[in-house]
Design a protein around this motif. Structure first.
Motif, PDB file in Angstrom:
ATOM      1  N   SER A  88       0.846  -1.192   0.000  1.00  0.00           N
ATOM      2  CA  SER A  88       0.000   0.000   0.000  1.00  0.00           C
ATOM      3  C   SER A  88       0.880   1.240   0.000  1.00  0.00           C
ATOM      4  O   SER A  88       0.537   2.265  -0.584  1.00  0.00           O
ATOM      5  CB  SER A  88      -0.912   0.006   1.229  1.00  0.00           C
ATOM      6  N   SER A  89       2.020   1.150   0.690  1.00  0.00           N
ATOM      7  CA  SER A  89       3.024   2.216   0.666  1.00  0.00           C
ATOM      8  C   SER A  89       4.376   1.605   0.972  1.00  0.00           C
ATOM      9  O   SER A  89       4.467   0.485   1.471  1.00  0.00           O
ATOM     10  CB  SER A  89       2.689   3.323   1.671  1.00  0.00           C
ATOM     11  N   GLY A  90       5.433   2.330   0.645  1.00  0.00           N
ATOM     12  CA  GLY A  90       6.787   1.828   0.821  1.00  0.00           C
ATOM     13  C   GLY A  90       7.275   1.130  -0.426  1.00  0.00           C
ATOM     14  O   GLY A  90       6.572   1.056  -1.440  1.00  0.00           O
ATOM     15  N   ARG A  91       8.493   0.617  -0.364  1.00  0.00           N
ATOM     16  CA  ARG A  91       9.123  -0.005  -1.525  1.00  0.00           C
ATOM     17  C   ARG A  91       9.849  -1.282  -1.131  1.00  0.00           C
ATOM     18  O   ARG A  91      10.407  -1.384  -0.041  1.00  0.00           O
ATOM     19  CB  ARG A  91      10.144   0.941  -2.163  1.00  0.00           C
ATOM     20  N   ILE A  92       9.852  -2.246  -2.062  1.00  0.00           N
ATOM     21  CA  ILE A  92      10.637  -3.466  -1.923  1.00  0.00           C
ATOM     22  C   ILE A  92      11.606  -3.498  -3.095  1.00  0.00           C
ATOM     23  O   ILE A  92      11.194  -3.389  -4.250  1.00  0.00           O
ATOM     24  CB  ILE A  92       9.747  -4.723  -1.925  1.00  0.00           C
ATOM     25  N   TYR A  93      12.882  -3.652  -2.778  1.00  0.00           N
ATOM     26  CA  TYR A  93      13.926  -3.671  -3.793  1.00  0.00           C
ATOM     27  C   TYR A  93      14.599  -5.037  -3.828  1.00  0.00           C
ATOM     28  O   TYR A  93      14.978  -5.574  -2.795  1.00  0.00           O
ATOM     29  CB  TYR A  93      14.992  -2.618  -3.492  1.00  0.00           C
ATOM     30  N   TYR A  94      14.719  -5.591  -5.017  1.00  0.00           N
ATOM     31  CA  TYR A  94      15.500  -6.810  -5.228  1.00  0.00           C
ATOM     32  C   TYR A  94      16.645  -6.426  -6.159  1.00  0.00           C
ATOM     33  O   TYR A  94      16.409  -5.897  -7.242  1.00  0.00           O
ATOM     34  CB  TYR A  94      14.653  -7.920  -5.854  1.00  0.00           C
ATOM     35  N   GLU A  95      17.869  -6.650  -5.714  1.00  0.00           N
ATOM     36  CA  GLU A  95      19.058  -6.245  -6.475  1.00  0.00           C
ATOM     37  C   GLU A  95      18.931  -4.787  -6.917  1.00  0.00           C
ATOM     38  O   GLU A  95      19.176  -4.440  -8.063  1.00  0.00           O
ATOM     39  CB  GLU A  95      19.298  -7.169  -7.667  1.00  0.00           C
ATOM     40  N   ALA A  96      18.506  -3.935  -5.985  1.00  0.00           N
ATOM     41  CA  ALA A  96      18.384  -2.484  -6.170  1.00  0.00           C
ATOM     42  C   ALA A  96      17.281  -2.076  -7.157  1.00  0.00           C
ATOM     43  O   ALA A  96      17.182  -0.914  -7.518  1.00  0.00           O
ATOM     44  CB  ALA A  96      19.721  -1.865  -6.568  1.00  0.00           C
ATOM     45  N   GLN A  97      16.437  -3.007  -7.585  1.00  0.00           N
ATOM     46  CA  GLN A  97      15.319  -2.678  -8.471  1.00  0.00           C
ATOM     47  C   GLN A  97      14.013  -2.748  -7.682  1.00  0.00           C
ATOM     48  O   GLN A  97      13.749  -3.741  -6.989  1.00  0.00           O
ATOM     49  CB  GLN A  97      15.235  -3.646  -9.649  1.00  0.00           C
ATOM     50  N   ASP A  98      13.192  -1.743  -7.807  1.00  0.00           N
ATOM     51  CA  ASP A  98      11.886  -1.718  -7.170  1.00  0.00           C
ATOM     52  C   ASP A  98      11.014  -2.771  -7.844  1.00  0.00           C
ATOM     53  O   ASP A  98      10.752  -2.688  -9.049  1.00  0.00           O
ATOM     54  CB  ASP A  98      11.276  -0.322  -7.327  1.00  0.00           C
TER      55      ASP A  98
END
Length: 121
Positions: free
Chosen positions: A58-68
């Motif tokens: 709903s808010s915030g970010r998840i990054y895998y290998e610096a990619q959102d």
């Protein structure tokens, strides 16, 4: 350096104001083992669904290998970067505990003896 990073992620179910996760931040490093614990209904499965890209925060970010992960092909991400083994469903009943993830790895294009070794560290 972290391979997976959660920044201030929050989640609430559509149509409700009930917040399941509220501003969670953490980082996961390659080669380390992590446990997500808590009582029933506290958001463990929701958190794993967000990390796997099955749903979006709903808010915030998840990054895998610096990619959102909100901006990448999440089907490809799930098939090639992360694996999800559900608690009690979505498994092949006639396959063993090792054969289930190996099948997923084969679908992602990984073949050979290494897949069984990767599935059984």
């Amino acid at each position: 350096m972290s391979i997976l990073r959660l920044e201030e992620i929050s989640y609430h179910y559509k149509g409700t104001q009930k917040t399941v996760l509220n501003k969670i931040s953490c980082a996961f490093e390659t080669g380390r083992l992590y446990c997500i614990t808590g009582d029933s209904g506290e958001g463990k499965t929701t958190l794993l669904s967000l990390i796997a890209g099955l749903d979006l925060c709903s808010s915030g970010r998840i990054y895998y290998e610096a990619q959102d992960i909100a901006w990448i092909n999440r089907d490809e991400y799930r098939s090639k970067k992360v694996g999800v083994v559900f608690q009690s469903y979505h498994l092949l009943q006639n396959a063993t505990v090792i054969e289930n993830p190996v099948l997923s790895m084969n679908v992602a294009g990984k073949r050979g003896k290494q897949t069984a070794k990767d599935a059984n560290p």
